[in-house]
Design an enzyme around this catalytic site. Structure first.
Site: not given
Ligand code: AKB
Length: 310
Positions: A36-37, A140
Site C-alpha cells: 500500500d502507500i 470511478y
Molecule cells: C462506493 O460506494 O463507491 C463503493 C462501491 C459500491 O463500489 N463502496
C-alpha cells in the site's frame, strides 16, 4: 511445483485488509505480500508500493516470485469525483500495468475488483442482469467499466487468467471505509454504538445492493480458487447478497438500540446512488462457480454490532 505467492495492492483498504488476513490463513503469512502507500512496520510481509510506479511493481513481482495479484488499490465513487484524473490513473493505469506484467512475467491469475458503480441510467435497476449496457455516471464507474473491458481483452487476446467481481456496497467493522457512496451503511453502526444521532447523506428510501464483508471475502477467494474452465465470464461477475434502504437498516439496528435516531440530509452522493441499481441478478456467478451468500440483513447487523469497536 512452485508455491502460490500472492501480491495484494491496496492492502490497507476496507477489503484489502480483511482479504490479506484471510488469504494468509489459507496460504501462509509469507506467501501473501501486502502492499500500500503507507508504511507498515508491524506487518512482516509488507512493501510500500505506489501502483503508478510500474518499475517498482515489476521489481516486487520478480523479487518475490509472485504468481497471483489482487489489485485492490482504488479511489471510490464519492472521493473520485473530486479528482477524476487521479482516479483514472490509480484505478486504471495501475491495472493495465498489472495486466502487462501478467503477460510478461506469466502470472498465474489476476483479480480485478469491479463494482455496482459500472451501472448507470441505461441499466435496468431491478434484478439487473449480468450483460447490460454500461454507462456509468461517476469517474470511478467509468474506470471500473473500462477495467472490466481490459479484463476481457487481456483474457481473449493473451490468455491471461483474469477474474473479476462487481462488488455491492461492503459492510465491515475492521476499518472505516472512506470515499464511497455506500459508506453510510458502515457509519450508521458507529453512530448507534456511540449513542449519537446519525445524519444520513442518502434519502431514506434509496435501495442499494449490499454485502457483509465475510461474504465478500469468501466470494473473492472462491472465485479465485474455481477451476479456470468454470469461469465463463471474464468481465466482472454480478455478485449479490442483500439490498436495503437506509430506513430498513436503521429499523434493524433499532431492534438492538430502540432510542437510536436518524435524520436525512442527502448530499451529492444521492445523485450517485440514484444512478445505480437496486437489486442485482447474480445467477451466472451462482451457476458458474457456485456462489451463495450467507448473511442476510439481520445476521449482518447482529455480527456488526457484536464486533464493531468504538
Ligand atoms: C462506493 O460506494 O463507491 C463503493 C462501491 C459500491 O463500489 N463502496
Amino acid at each position: 511445483m512452485q508455491e502460490k505467492k500472492i501480491l495484494v495492492t491496496g492492502a490497507n483498504g476496507q477489503i484489502g485488509k480483511v482479504l490479506t488476513e484471510e488469504l494468509r490463513k489459507v496460504y501462509g503469512i509469507y506467501n501473501v505480500l501486502a502492499t500500500d502507500i503507507q508504511r507498515n512496520l508491524d506487518d512482516p510481509c509488507y512493501e510500500f508500493l505506489d501502483v503508478l510506479n510500474q518499475y517498482r511493481m515489476k521489481e516486487i513481482i520478480s523479487d518475490y516470485q509472485i504468481s497471483e495479484v489482487y489489485h485492490l488499490a482504488a479511489l471510490l465513487s464519492a472521493s473520485g469525483e473530486y479528482n477524476p484524473v487521479k482516479t483514472w490513473n490509480i484505478n486504471l493505469n495501475g491495472w493495465i500495468s498489472i495486466l502487462e506484467l501478467a503477460k510478461e512475467l506469466k502470472l498465474e491469475k489476476v483479480f480485478f475488483p469491479s463494482t455496482i458503480a459500472v451501472f448507470g441510467k441505461t441499466t435496468p435497476r431491478d434484478f439487473t442482469p449480468q450483460h447490460v449496457p454500461l454507462q456509468p455516471e461517476t469517474i470511478y464507474g467509468v474506470s471500473k467499466a473500462t477495467g472490466e473491458m481490459l479484463c476481457h481483452y487481456y483474457h481473449q487476446k493473451y490468455g491471461i487468467d483474469v477474474r473479476s467481481l462487481r462488488y455491492p456496497g461492503i459492510i465491515s467493522y475492521q476499518s472505516i471505509p472512506v470515499g464511497g457512496t455506500t459508506d453510510y451503511a458502515v457509519e450508521i453502526f458507529y453512530a448507534a454504538k456511540k449513542n449519537e444521532v446519525y445524519k444520513c447523506f442518502l434519502e431514506k428510501d434509496t435501495r442499494l445492493p449490499m454485502m457483509y464483508i465475510n461474504d465478500a471475502i469468501r466470494a473473492t477467494i472462491e472465485l479465485m480458487q474455481a477451476p479456470s474452465e468454470s469461469i465463463k465470464c471474464r468481465m466482472g461477475y454480478n455478485l449479490a447478497a442483500i439490498s436495503f434502504t437506509p430506513e430498513e437498516i436503521y429499523e434493524e439496528i433499532r431492534t438492538h438500540y430502540p432510542d437510536f435516531k436518524i435524520i436525512y440530509e442527502p448530499d451529492f452522493r444521492q445523485k450517485i446512488a440514484s444512478s445505480w441499481t437496486e437489486v442485482i441478478d447474480d445467477q451466472e456467478a451462482r451457476k458458474d462457480w457456485g456462489w451463495q451468500h450467507a448473511f442476510d440483513l439481520k445476521a449482518m447487523v447482529n455480527d456488526m454490532l457484536e464486533n464493531i469497536a468504538i
